[in-house]
Structure formats: structure tokens, C-alpha cells
Design a protein around this motif. Structure first.
Motif, PDB file in Angstrom:
ATOM      1  N   UNK A  39       0.826  -1.210   0.000  1.00 27.57           N
ATOM      2  CA  UNK A  39       0.000   0.000   0.000  1.00 27.57           C
ATOM      3  C   UNK A  39       0.862   1.264   0.000  1.00 27.57           C
ATOM      4  N   UNK A  40       1.681   1.393  -1.023  1.00 28.43           N
ATOM      5  CA  UNK A  40       2.696   2.451  -1.082  1.00 28.43           C
ATOM      6  C   UNK A  40       2.092   3.859  -1.009  1.00 28.43           C
ATOM      7  N   UNK A  41       0.889   4.036  -1.509  1.00 22.17           N
ATOM      8  CA  UNK A  41       0.289   5.372  -1.550  1.00 22.17           C
ATOM      9  C   UNK A  41      -0.668   5.657  -0.396  1.00 22.17           C
ATOM     10  N   UNK A  42      -0.564   4.905   0.673  1.00 24.43           N
ATOM     11  CA  UNK A  42      -1.440   5.159   1.825  1.00 24.43           C
ATOM     12  C   UNK A  42      -1.129   6.520   2.441  1.00 24.43           C
ATOM     13  N   UNK A  43      -2.144   7.244   2.912  1.00 25.05           N
ATOM     14  CA  UNK A  43      -1.855   8.487   3.640  1.00 25.05           C
ATOM     15  C   UNK A  43      -1.009   8.181   4.875  1.00 25.05           C
ATOM     16  N   UNK A  44      -0.004   8.987   5.135  1.00 22.68           N
ATOM     17  CA  UNK A  44       0.820   8.795   6.320  1.00 22.68           C
ATOM     18  C   UNK A  44      -0.005   9.075   7.574  1.00 22.68           C
ATOM     19  N   UNK A  45       0.250   8.289   8.607  1.00 20.07           N
ATOM     20  CA  UNK A  45      -0.544   8.393   9.841  1.00 20.07           C
ATOM     21  C   UNK A  45      -0.439   9.771  10.482  1.00 20.07           C
ATOM     22  N   UNK A  46       0.626  10.495  10.234  1.00 15.84           N
ATOM     23  CA  UNK A  46       0.896  11.769  10.906  1.00 15.84           C
ATOM     24  C   UNK A  46       0.490  12.987  10.084  1.00 15.84           C
ATOM     25  N   UNK A  47       0.244  12.806   8.777  1.00 18.41           N
ATOM     26  CA  UNK A  47       0.125  13.973   7.897  1.00 18.41           C
ATOM     27  C   UNK A  47      -1.094  14.826   8.209  1.00 18.41           C
ATOM     28  N   UNK A  48      -0.923  16.132   8.164  1.00 14.43           N
ATOM     29  CA  UNK A  48      -2.074  17.025   8.175  1.00 14.43           C
ATOM     30  C   UNK A  48      -2.836  16.853   6.868  1.00 14.43           C
TER      31      UNK A  48
END
Length: 488
Positions: A354-363
Motif C-alpha cells: 500500500x505504497x500510496x497510503x496516507x501517512x498516519x501523521x500527515x495534516x
């Protein structure tokens, strides 16, 4: 005593003030500041701003009452926000040679899922390596300009340290009350610990990492480009504090000194109450840079905040319209993420999920995010069967002039050796330079036109969340190859 930066999200006064002029700069401005016991640090007639130090008591109010002065605002220091870094306890063998026209030959390229995700490898195959006539100004912690990945790419005459001397927290002990505020000068630490180095060398790690993501000789790791010129503009100290006055000065400096692109992998949020003045100041310098043809790329921040609805917080740089605001993506697992360190060259080389998953920390937020790019990621839950791991990082050059501060300490710092010539990190700070590298390529195609460059980056992004504008991706995840026309 140890001098330290602020905790994430906090701002601390620096002992400086930012002056806004109502028109032209008064001819006697410096004399007025000196008469009040202050010192002028810099003046920008183009943006209508100046910074001063040494004003105490009623002096700022008295200066604000002078003819031609619109406002005098207290400066503040903003911290960098790093969600997580990778640890490598044992060095792997391998030196490497410059691979400027074959970046995928870099020693640790197999770790660079991020370059493949944005199809940088396709760009290189089509002969897009960047141009030495295009400059990206890195407003950050400096650059280790002798690192093999960036040696020769950094414009030494134009690079400089703009942090100066400012007030910072000094930690005397483990309790909150064991804190005082003292003057801090980054240049003193460079002279003490790395005598002979130019003052803009990177004592933290952050600026070298982001710079080598933009442009790299690809000895250890590849950058988006391999010929783009880098300019180090140190606006953050290794104590993790970035004076707002230094950041403003950095943008103005880039605009006045031939900057084509400015990369601002700088976080920091503050409540709008009492800090609304910063919005206007930022708009002034960003509009000035835009008028000079400079494309400004900023990181979205790492607080997992909804920028559409967090009405009480000002997210330092994405709340201004004339920038490209970048969110972070990354895989949720690495099949080789937990191979024993130092024993296997296949460590942390995927395959990734899942390379394009939103990062857990991103605003996130439709109103703020323009595009997304790789920043690293983690997933949470029970451990995967070995050797798989849940943490994935963006790898780039490790500064050989790193310092850390013992807390509590005795006022000294200690040097930190790089176990590898690269270091892994997560954050929207890591995402932004992918976009800055792409913008640098587009300067050679579209010219110094910030509006067209931003539009091309957004229009060519991969619609990983469908058409339209997505809270986590904006117009999509960056695709360098499509942006430069290497693929349709």
C-alpha cells in the motif's frame, strides 16, 4: 545546562521583533532603532519588513508609534516536527561512486521506494536530470556540503547562516521550573565542534536529508534530480528552533538572489489568538517571492490535523495561498523491514504494501493540501511475522556534522557519527523536497512561472483517491514523469 528547542507545536519568543512599514522604509529607521537600544538585523524594502533585536520594555511600542512604522511584532521560534527516525546500529559495507546520469545505481537505491512511487526512475531513463542553472534554496538546518551525495551541488557563495543570535530555552534539570532563557548562536557551535567548516553546515540532519532528496550525486542514495543547484539557507538551529524572523529573511533572500524554487520543510503550528500577525507577515514575503518568479513548496505538517476544521490553529505555511502545500504518503509495511541490521544488504528493501497510503501523521484538508508525495509511514497493530516490519522511511544523506544535546546537560553537546551515509526519516518534511525537485525540472520547461508550475504538478498527479480534490492527496500523489512529459 543544555540549550534546547521547543516542544512540538510550541512557540517561544526569541528576543527579536519584526517591523512592518506602512510605505517606504524611513531614512532614519536605523537611527530610531539604535536610539531605543536596539539593533537592525535586516531590512527588506521590497517586502516592507525588517527585523530588529534588543528592544525591551516599552521600546517596541515606542518604535511602533514612529512615522512610517505600521506594526512591531514580537518574533517567535518554531520547532521542527519529526514523527520518527530510523536507527541503524551497524554500518553496512559499501562506498559507492557518483551516478549523476544513472541515479538508480546508488548504493542504497533499493531502499528508495519513494523514488519509484513518483516514477523518478522513468524521468531519469528519459534523460531528465535537472540543470545547474536552476537553484533550489533550502530553508532548513543547513547542508553538510561535503557529503558525497551533495558535494559540488551546493552553491557555496550563495549559501549562508541566517539564524544569528536569539533567545532559546536552557534546560538546567529534569523539571519544567529548571528552565531559563539564554542567548544562543548556532555559529559558535560550528566553530567549536567543526572548526574550519562553513557556518551553514548542518548540525542537525534535517537540511542535508531534504536537500539530497531534491538533488543528489547518487553515491549513497538518489535524489529526484542530480544536477540541480542547491543553496543552503540556515534558518533553524540544531536545538530544534527556527526563528520566524530568520524564515522570513530566508524567503526574501531567495527572492533577491536568483532562487527558482524555495523548499520549506518547516512545521510549526500556533494558536490564532495573539498570533494572527504572522499570517500577514507570511503573505507579504510569499507574495514578494512570487512576484520575483519563485515557486515556494511547503510541508503540510505532522499533527494529523484537519486543516479544514481546526479553526483555532494557524498551520504556519499552508494557510497562505501562494505556495504548494504537500501532504505525506507511504507504505504500511515492508517485507524486509526487520532483517538483522548490518548482516543483510536486503534489509529495508521491500516489497512494500500500500505504497500510496496516507501517512498516519500527515495534516490533511481539501482547503489546504495541493498534492501529496512520499514521506514515510507506519502502521499499528500486532507485530508482523519476521522479517516484515510496520515502519517505512525515506532515506537520504546523513550529515557528518550532527550534534545532539544531553538533557539535562552541562551546556555541551556531543557529535553523532552516521552509521550509514544515509539516514531514514518520516514526515511531510520528507515529502516536500520531492515536489521541489519536480518544480526545479519544470523551471527548465515552463520558465520561472510559479502559477504554471503549481498547475502542472497538480494536473499531472496520480488520482490515487479518485478525481477531484481529496483531503489527504489534494489533486493526487506526485508523478514526476507525467509532470515533465516523460509519460502521457
Amino acid at each position: 545546562m543544555a540549550v534546547g528547542g521547543t516542544s512540538s507545536g510550541a512557540v517561544v519568543a526569541t528576543g527579536r521583533h519584526i517591523v512592518s512599514f506602512s510605505g517606504t522604509v524611513p531614512a532614519n529607521f536605523e537611527a530610531q532603532v539604535n536610539a531605543l537600544g536596539g539593533k537592525v538585523l535586516w531590512v527588506s524594502s521590497g517586502s516592507g519588513l525588517a527585523a530588529v533585536s534588543g528592544l525591551t520594555g516599552a521600546a517596541p511600542t515606542r518604535l511602533a508609534g514612529k512615522r512610517g512604522i505600521q506594526e512591531v511584532d514580537a518574533d517567535a521560534a518554531i520547532p521542527l516536527d519529526i514523527p520518527q527516525m530510523a536507527s541503524e546500529d551497524v554500518a553496512l559495507a559499501g562506498g559507492g561512486v557518483a551516478s549523476n546520469t544513472a541515479p538508480a545505481a546508488a548504493t542504497f537505491y533499493r531502499r528508495q521506494w519513494n523514488m519509484k512511487a513518483v516514477q523518478a526512475d522513468v524521468v531519469w531513463a528519459h534523460g531528465f536530470f535537472g540543470s545547474s542553472s536552476v537553484s533550489v534554496f533550502m530553508l532548513d538546518t543547513g547542508i553538510d556540503y561535503l557529503h558525497p551525495d551533495v558535494a559540488g551541488l551546493v552553491d557555496l557563495p550563495r549559501s549562508l547562516d541566517l539564524t544569528g543570535t536569539f533567545i532559546a530555552r536552557a534546560i538546567l534539570g529534569p523539571d519544567e521550573q529548571d528552565t531559563v532563557f539564554v542567548p544562543f548562536t548556532e555559529a559558535d557551535s560550528v566553530r567549536k565542534y567543526f572548526a574550519g567548516r562553513l557556518l551553514f553546515t548542518d548540525l542537525f540532519f534535517h537540511g542535508t536529508h531534504t536537500a539530497a532528496t531534491v538533488s543528489s550525486n547518487a553515491v549513497a542514495a538518489a535524489g529526484v534530480t542530480s544536477r540541480t543547484k542547491l543553496v543552503a539557507v540556515k534558518v533553524c538551529g540544531y536545538i530544534n528552533a527556527c526563528p520566524f524572523s530568520s524564515i522570513l529573511n530566508g524567503v526574501i533572500y531567495a527572492a533577491n538572489n536568483g532562487g527558482d524554487v524555495v523548499n520549506m520543510s518547516l512545521g510549526g503550528a500556533f494558536t490564532k489568538a495573539g498570533n494572527g500577525r504572522f499570517v500577514g507577515l507570511l503573505n507579504k514575503v510569499f507574495n514578494y517571492a512570487r512576484s520575483k518568479g519563485v515557486t515556494v513548496v511547503v510541508s503540510a505538517g505532522n499533527s494529523a490535523a484537519d486543516l479544514d476544521h481546526d479553526v483555532n490553529t494557524y498551520w504556519t505555511f499552508c494557510n497562505t495561498p501562494s505556495v504548494i502545500c504537500v501532504a505525506a504518503t507511504g507504505p504500511t509495511s515492508d517485507a524486509t523491514g526487520n532483517l538483522q541490521p548490518g548482516t543483510n544488504p536486503d534489509r529495508r528493501t521491500g516489497p512494500w504494501t500500500n505504497i500510496d497510503a496516507p501517512a498516519y501523521y500527515t495534516n490533511f484538508g481539501r482547503s489546504a493540501i495541493n498534492v501529496a508525495a512520499p514521506g514515510g509511514n507506519s502502521s499499528f497493530g500486532p507485530p508482523f511475522p519476521l522479517p516484515a516490519g510496520r515502519d517505512v522511511f525515506v532515506w537520504a544523506a546523513c550529515s557528518a556534522t550532527r550534534l545532539v544535546i544531553p538533557v539535562p546537560g552541562d551546556g555541551s553537546s556531543v557529535t553523532v557519527a552516521c552509521a550509514l551515509p544515509i539516514v531514514g526519516a518520516q514526515g511531510t518534511s520528507m515529502s516536500a523536497p520531492h515536489v521541489s525537485g519536480t518544480a526545479a525540472l519544470l523551471v527548465s520547461i515552463l520558465g520561472r512561472n510559479p502559477s504554471q508550475i503549481k498547475a502542472r504538478i497538480q494536473q499531472s498527479a496520480d488520482n490515487v483517491a479518485g478525481n477531484g480534490t481529496s483531503p489527504f492527496y489534494g489533486k493526487g500523489r506526485l508523478n514526476v514523469a507525467r509532470a515533465v512529459g516523460a509519460i502521457p
